[in-house]
Design a protein around this motif. Structure first.
Motif, mmCIF file in Angstrom:
data_model
loop_
_atom_site.group_PDB
_atom_site.id
_atom_site.type_symbol
_atom_site.label_atom_id
_atom_site.label_comp_id
_atom_site.label_asym_id
_atom_site.label_seq_id
_atom_site.Cartn_x
_atom_site.Cartn_y
_atom_site.Cartn_z
ATOM 1 N N TYR A 63 18.119 -37.604 6.891
ATOM 2 C CA TYR A 63 17.237 -38.785 7.131
ATOM 3 C C TYR A 63 18.023 -39.748 8.126
ATOM 4 O O TYR A 63 17.533 -40.155 8.988
ATOM 5 C CB TYR A 63 16.755 -39.630 6.000
ATOM 6 C CG TYR A 63 15.851 -40.809 6.144
ATOM 7 C CD1 TYR A 63 14.452 -40.416 6.375
ATOM 8 C CD2 TYR A 63 16.488 -42.263 6.426
ATOM 9 C CE1 TYR A 63 13.709 -41.415 6.530
ATOM 10 C CE2 TYR A 63 15.571 -43.101 6.754
ATOM 11 C CZ TYR A 63 14.282 -42.920 6.699
ATOM 12 O OH TYR A 63 13.500 -44.078 6.967
ATOM 13 N N SER A 64 19.356 -39.858 7.475
ATOM 14 C CA SER A 64 20.416 -40.886 8.603
ATOM 15 C C SER A 64 20.711 -40.415 9.804
ATOM 16 O O SER A 64 21.563 -40.940 10.457
ATOM 17 C CB SER A 64 21.329 -41.644 7.573
ATOM 18 O OG SER A 64 20.842 -42.117 6.469
ATOM 19 N N SER A 69 24.756 -35.041 14.523
ATOM 20 C CA SER A 69 26.190 -35.266 14.053
ATOM 21 C C SER A 69 26.903 -33.535 14.515
ATOM 22 O O SER A 69 27.871 -33.459 14.669
ATOM 23 C CB SER A 69 26.187 -35.296 12.591
ATOM 24 O OG SER A 69 25.549 -34.679 11.978
ATOM 25 N N GLY A 70 25.890 -32.495 14.186
ATOM 26 C CA GLY A 70 26.525 -31.197 14.592
ATOM 27 C C GLY A 70 26.573 -30.178 13.393
ATOM 28 O O GLY A 70 27.374 -30.509 12.544
ATOM 29 N N GLU A 71 26.107 -29.005 13.431
ATOM 30 C CA GLU A 71 26.436 -27.947 12.785
ATOM 31 C C GLU A 71 26.098 -28.080 11.018
ATOM 32 O O GLU A 71 26.881 -27.534 10.380
ATOM 33 C CB GLU A 71 27.685 -27.402 12.862
ATOM 34 C CG GLU A 71 27.842 -26.865 14.430
ATOM 35 C CD GLU A 71 28.325 -27.955 15.361
ATOM 36 O OE1 GLU A 71 28.905 -28.860 14.958
ATOM 37 O OE2 GLU A 71 27.778 -28.065 16.451
ATOM 38 N N GLY A 82 22.384 -39.197 3.613
ATOM 39 C CA GLY A 82 23.097 -40.055 4.034
ATOM 40 C C GLY A 82 23.965 -39.724 5.140
ATOM 41 O O GLY A 82 24.954 -40.429 5.889
ATOM 42 N N ASN A 83 23.947 -38.582 5.636
ATOM 43 C CA ASN A 83 24.702 -37.968 6.768
ATOM 44 C C ASN A 83 24.649 -38.697 8.076
ATOM 45 O O ASN A 83 23.571 -38.784 8.412
ATOM 46 C CB ASN A 83 24.591 -36.433 6.847
ATOM 47 C CG ASN A 83 25.776 -35.864 7.898
ATOM 48 O OD1 ASN A 83 26.808 -36.178 7.684
ATOM 49 N ND2 ASN A 83 24.979 -35.203 8.704
ATOM 50 N N THR A 84 25.774 -39.127 8.630
ATOM 51 C CA THR A 84 25.470 -39.775 10.004
ATOM 52 C C THR A 84 26.297 -39.134 11.058
ATOM 53 O O THR A 84 25.916 -38.767 12.017
ATOM 54 C CB THR A 84 25.907 -41.090 9.938
ATOM 55 O OG1 THR A 84 27.369 -41.353 9.744
ATOM 56 C CG2 THR A 84 25.046 -42.234 9.306
ATOM 57 N N THR A 85 27.736 -38.589 10.825
ATOM 58 C CA THR A 85 28.510 -38.058 11.790
ATOM 59 C C THR A 85 29.121 -36.810 11.077
ATOM 60 O O THR A 85 30.028 -36.261 11.586
ATOM 61 C CB THR A 85 29.404 -38.999 12.357
ATOM 62 O OG1 THR A 85 30.346 -39.504 11.203
ATOM 63 C CG2 THR A 85 29.037 -40.014 13.124
ATOM 64 N N GLY A 86 28.755 -36.515 9.866
ATOM 65 C CA GLY A 86 29.558 -35.274 9.129
ATOM 66 C C GLY A 86 29.093 -34.107 9.724
ATOM 67 O O GLY A 86 28.165 -33.861 10.385
ATOM 68 N N MET A 97 24.182 -33.100 -1.917
ATOM 69 C CA MET A 97 24.787 -33.888 -0.941
ATOM 70 C C MET A 97 23.689 -34.973 -0.655
ATOM 71 O O MET A 97 23.865 -35.444 0.811
ATOM 72 C CB MET A 97 25.359 -33.114 0.272
ATOM 73 C CG MET A 97 26.524 -32.297 0.014
ATOM 74 S SD MET A 97 27.331 -31.456 1.722
ATOM 75 C CE MET A 97 28.094 -32.943 2.128
ATOM 76 N N TYR A 98 23.140 -35.807 -1.309
ATOM 77 C CA TYR A 98 22.624 -36.989 -1.031
ATOM 78 C C TYR A 98 23.410 -38.133 -0.148
ATOM 79 O O TYR A 98 22.852 -38.458 0.967
ATOM 80 C CB TYR A 98 21.870 -37.403 -2.527
ATOM 81 C CG TYR A 98 20.851 -38.640 -2.259
ATOM 82 C CD1 TYR A 98 19.780 -38.544 -1.740
ATOM 83 C CD2 TYR A 98 21.796 -40.052 -2.049
ATOM 84 C CE1 TYR A 98 19.033 -39.807 -1.634
ATOM 85 C CE2 TYR A 98 20.947 -41.076 -2.054
ATOM 86 C CZ TYR A 98 19.356 -41.075 -1.832
ATOM 87 O OH TYR A 98 18.753 -42.112 -1.637
ATOM 88 N N GLY A 99 24.419 -38.178 -0.949
ATOM 89 C CA GLY A 99 25.500 -39.109 0.064
ATOM 90 C C GLY A 99 25.169 -40.627 -0.082
ATOM 91 O O GLY A 99 24.408 -40.970 0.156
#
Length: 298
Positions: A63-64, A69-71, A82-86, A97-99
């Motif tokens: 969602y974020s 961010s890639g791959e 919550g992933n933004t740039t991971g 990995m909700y994060g």
């Protein structure tokens, strides 16, 4: 639309006349291929999107991640939310990995409900969680492996731990460099001194150990009752089970043990061998009639 000539170029939004009233295809008449660049929404919620090598599939998955961010690969309800740039992360299962704000978090693998649920940056990379709620509370811990439901569930910042089996290393919060293999192995371990380097292999091996460190237990329920004892070695089913606080003890063999909970530097060698004093070695059990060697004792 029979009056249209293929191919048809549409330069406007294609909207239904009324909400939730018109189907695209049917159960018997299907469209062949769908070519998209963007997202698929259901009731206003993104269910599928790709960008910059990412694949997100599921309610609010990724969602974020707006910029790409890639791959990353995520499949399931609220995975990698919550992933933004991971990058290089794989999350499969409800809220895997909700994060928090993941930021630059790399190379995590989470499979199962809530696996690596709150992993975040900085740190939080190179973890593998396979099983429901495995590594659930890990935030910035890295290089951990949890295989089995609730394996390493309480870990937050500990690193380089290996837990294989349901509830293995369940209570450890910030400890590092420990290995627990077997159902509930090292279940209660949570040593505040962080000296660590524990090895437990066998169901419930070192189960009650809370603050003991530098211990090695190999065998089902080996050193089961140890709580604060340190630098002990037990090999065999239920070996060294009487020990709770003793140090530098060794028990080798089925039910090899000490006779008291707090002995020091005591050694019992052989099946059911039992040593009854500190700084003493006992070889064999009460059924042994001969102890020999190529040469005499010196």
């Amino acid at each position: 639309l029979s009056n249209l000539t293929s191919p048809v170029a549409i330069n406007q939004h294609l909207l239904p006349a009324s909400n939730n009233s018109i189907d695209l295809g049917s159960s018997t008449l299907n469209y062949k291929d769908m070519h998209l660049s963007g997202k698929i929404f259901v009731n206003g919620i993104p269910y599928f999107k790709t960008n910059a090598g990412n694949l997100y599939w599921g309610y609010e998955s990724g969602y974020s991640d707006a910029a790409g961010s890639g791959e990353n690969t995520a499949y399931g309800y609220r995975t990698l939310v919550g992933n933004t740039t991971g990058r290089y992360n794989t999350a499969i299962g409800l809220e895997a990995m909700y994060g928090g704000s993941l930021g630059p978090v790399y190379s995590n693998t989470a499979v199962g409900y809530g696996a690596l649920h709150v992993v975040s940056a900085p740190g939080g990379g190179g973890n593998t969680a396979l099983g429901a709620v495995s590594l659930y509370q890990t935030t910035t811990g890295y290089w951990n492996t949890g295989v089995g439901n609730y394996a390493l569930t309480s870990n937050t910042t500990g690193t380089s731990n290996v837990a294989v089996g349901t509830d293995a290393l369940y209570s450890s919060v910030q400890n590092s460099n420990n290995v627990a293999i077997g159902d509930s192995a090292l279940y209660k371990y949570n040593d505040a001194s962080f000296k660590d380097y524990m090895l437990a292999a066998g169901t419930k091996a070192l189960y009650n150990n809370t603050n003991g460190y530098y211990n090695t237990a190999l065998g089902g329920e080996a050193m089961y009752n140890n709580t604060v004892g340190t630098r002990n070695t037990a090999v065999g089913v239920q070996a060294l089970n009487t020990n709770t606080s003793g140090t530098d003890n060794t028990a080798l063999g089925y039910l090899a043990d000490v006779s008291a909970a707090g002995l020091t530097n005591a050694t019992a060698l052989g099946s059911k061998a039992k040593v009854n004093a500190s700084n003493k070695v006992v070889v064999g059990n009460t059924s042994v009639t001969v102890i020999g060697g190529e040469v005499g004792w010196s």
